[in-house]
Design an enzyme around this catalytic site. Structure first.
Site, PDB file in Angstrom:
ATOM      1  N   GLY A  30       0.821  -1.205   0.000  1.00  0.00           N
ATOM      2  CA  GLY A  30       0.000   0.000   0.000  1.00  0.00           C
ATOM      3  C   GLY A  30       0.854   1.254   0.000  1.00  0.00           C
ATOM      4  O   GLY A  30       2.090   1.181  -0.011  1.00  0.00           O
ATOM      5  N   SER A  31       0.183   2.401   0.034  1.00  0.00           N
ATOM      6  CA  SER A  31       0.909   3.668  -0.094  1.00  0.00           C
ATOM      7  C   SER A  31       1.641   4.068   1.190  1.00  0.00           C
ATOM      8  O   SER A  31       2.690   4.723   1.129  1.00  0.00           O
ATOM      9  CB  SER A  31      -0.060   4.777  -0.519  1.00  0.00           C
ATOM     10  OG  SER A  31      -1.104   4.897   0.423  1.00  0.00           O
ATOM     11  N   THR A  32       1.142   3.695   2.355  1.00  0.00           N
ATOM     12  CA  THR A  32       1.793   4.087   3.621  1.00  0.00           C
ATOM     13  C   THR A  32       3.087   3.299   3.819  1.00  0.00           C
ATOM     14  O   THR A  32       4.074   3.825   4.357  1.00  0.00           O
ATOM     15  CB  THR A  32       0.819   3.862   4.795  1.00  0.00           C
ATOM     16  OG1 THR A  32      -0.463   4.363   4.439  1.00  0.00           O
ATOM     17  CG2 THR A  32       1.295   4.568   6.055  1.00  0.00           C
ATOM     18  N   GLY A  86       0.008  -1.429   6.262  1.00  0.00           N
ATOM     19  CA  GLY A  86      -1.071  -0.444   6.328  1.00  0.00           C
ATOM     20  C   GLY A  86      -2.388  -1.136   6.649  1.00  0.00           C
ATOM     21  O   GLY A  86      -2.443  -2.356   6.848  1.00  0.00           O
ATOM     22  N   ASP A  88      -6.952  -0.458   5.980  1.00  0.00           N
ATOM     23  CA  ASP A  88      -8.022   0.418   5.501  1.00  0.00           C
ATOM     24  C   ASP A  88      -8.834   0.968   6.665  1.00  0.00           C
ATOM     25  O   ASP A  88      -9.384   2.065   6.584  1.00  0.00           O
ATOM     26  CB  ASP A  88      -8.920  -0.359   4.521  1.00  0.00           C
ATOM     27  CG  ASP A  88      -8.093  -0.827   3.341  1.00  0.00           C
ATOM     28  OD1 ASP A  88      -7.521   0.029   2.656  1.00  0.00           O
ATOM     29  OD2 ASP A  88      -7.961  -2.053   3.149  1.00  0.00           O
ATOM     30  N   GLY A 100      -7.761  -3.231   0.675  1.00  0.00           N
ATOM     31  CA  GLY A 100      -8.149  -2.167  -0.251  1.00  0.00           C
ATOM     32  C   GLY A 100      -7.239  -2.137  -1.474  1.00  0.00           C
ATOM     33  O   GLY A 100      -7.646  -1.803  -2.567  1.00  0.00           O
ATOM     34  N   GLU A 107      -0.663 -10.741   2.675  1.00  0.00           N
ATOM     35  CA  GLU A 107      -0.515  -9.939   3.899  1.00  0.00           C
ATOM     36  C   GLU A 107      -0.906 -10.756   5.125  1.00  0.00           C
ATOM     37  O   GLU A 107      -0.235 -10.716   6.168  1.00  0.00           O
ATOM     38  CB  GLU A 107      -1.390  -8.681   3.829  1.00  0.00           C
ATOM     39  CG  GLU A 107      -0.874  -7.649   2.841  1.00  0.00           C
ATOM     40  CD  GLU A 107      -1.822  -6.477   2.645  1.00  0.00           C
ATOM     41  OE1 GLU A 107      -1.350  -5.436   2.207  1.00  0.00           O
ATOM     42  OE2 GLU A 107      -3.032  -6.619   2.904  1.00  0.00           O
TER      43      GLU A 107
HETATM   44  O1  LIG Z   1      -4.366  -3.828   2.848  1.00  0.00           O
HETATM   45  C1  LIG Z   1      -3.740  -3.194   2.038  1.00  0.00           C
HETATM   46  C2  LIG Z   1      -3.462  -3.670   0.665  1.00  0.00           C
HETATM   47  O2  LIG Z   1      -4.048  -4.930   0.457  1.00  0.00           O
HETATM   48  C3  LIG Z   1      -3.210  -1.867   2.409  1.00  0.00           C
HETATM   49  O3  LIG Z   1      -2.327  -2.000   3.472  1.00  0.00           O
HETATM   50  C4  LIG Z   1      -4.364  -0.978   2.766  1.00  0.00           C
HETATM   51  O4  LIG Z   1      -5.233  -0.905   1.644  1.00  0.00           O
HETATM   52  C5  LIG Z   1      -3.907   0.425   3.157  1.00  0.00           C
HETATM   53  O5  LIG Z   1      -3.313   1.055   2.063  1.00  0.00           O
HETATM   54  P1  LIG Z   1      -2.775   2.539   2.104  1.00  0.00           P
HETATM   55  O6  LIG Z   1      -1.567   2.545   2.972  1.00  0.00           O
HETATM   56  O7  LIG Z   1      -2.484   2.874   0.680  1.00  0.00           O
HETATM   57  O8  LIG Z   1      -3.871   3.397   2.672  1.00  0.00           O
END
Ligand SMILES: O=C(CO)[C@H](O)[C@H](O)COP(=O)(O)O
Length: 235
Positions: A30-32, A86, A88, A100, A107
């Site tokens: 994810g982005s974080t 990360g 959601d 998400g 994961e």
């Molecule tokens: O579960 C995930 C991907 O499967 C991500 O960790 C989650 O969607 C959060 O993403 P972001 O850091 O972009 O908000």
């Protein structure tokens, strides 16, 4: 402070508190997580740390390569010290919605092999109850041939609506790193026993995994609008 800066402060704090020399480190998706990998790379460089990184997705593997970190896998490193990932949404009991970004299966496997799962997020992910803020539903990874019966079974059992997740830059559905589809269950209310729901959905033939992470998260860091970081620990 922007949302991106809130993600960054949470990620930096988690890496600074949990990554130690010689650790086996699970890299979330994810982005974080991008900020966590950047911070890890800085620390590896400056402190000459030895860290083996086990990815939770193709994206995570690419990040490990991009920052010249040491890549591991479960075959060689089945016992992970800490995974930073990360989410959601995180509720007051530390239940998580994940997936998400479509990487929930790997994961959850990596989290299940980790002594500690640490979540990093901005303040918008912090909820009392699942569904308070995250409105896209609970992701469920399924075997493609079974997506219609699974969709029907989930709505019959629990109500709400189930949508096949569509890709953005491709016609048709999202195909996961594992070759599966993702259903998003838009649950009708937030008074469910999530542990029970998770067990029941997982028992439907063709369901590979759900994005409900129950009793898995050790600690969560939330970057705040004013630049501070709040923390929540599992009881
Ligand atoms: O579960 C995930 C991907 O499967 C991500 O960790 C989650 O969607 C959060 O993403 P972001 O850091 O972009 O908000």
């Amino acid at each position: 402070m922007t949302l991106e800066q809130a993600k960054q402060v949470a990620a930096y704090r988690a890496v600074d508190e949990f990554v130690t020399n010689n650790c086996i480190f699970g890299v979330g998706s994810g982005s974080t997580v991008v900020y966590a990998v950047q911070r890890l790379a800085e620390r590896v460089d400056v402190e000459n740390l030895k860290v083996t990184c086990v990815p939770t997705s193709f994206q995570a593997k690419q990040l490990i390569h991009k920052y010249n970190l040491t890549l591991g896998e479960l075959d060689t490193h089945p016992n992970i010290d800490v995974t930073i990932d990360g989410a959601d949404e995180v509720d007051s009991k530390m239940n998580l919605i994940k997936g998400g970004g479509g990487c929930l299966l790997q994961e959850k496997i990596i989290a299940s092999c980790s002594k500690k799962l640490i979540v990093i997020a901005d303040y918008t992910k912090d909820s009392v109850t699942l569904g308070d803020h995250y409105k896209k539903g609970i992701p469920v990874e399924v075997i493609p041939m079974a997506y219609v019966p699974i969709k029907n079974k989930i709505t019959t059992l629990f109500g709400g609506d189930v949508k096949l997740r569509n890709a953005i830059a491709k016609a048709g559905p999202v195909v996961t790193d594992n070759g599966n589809f993702i259903l998003d269950w838009l649950f009708p209310n937030n008074s469910f026993d999530w542990e029970e729901v998770n067990t029941i959905i997982k028992l439907i033939p063709g369901v590979v995994e759900t994005g409900l992470f129950i009793n898995m998260c050790h600690k969560a860091y939330f970057g705040q609008p004013e630049g501070t970081v709040s923390e929540r620990c599992a009881l």
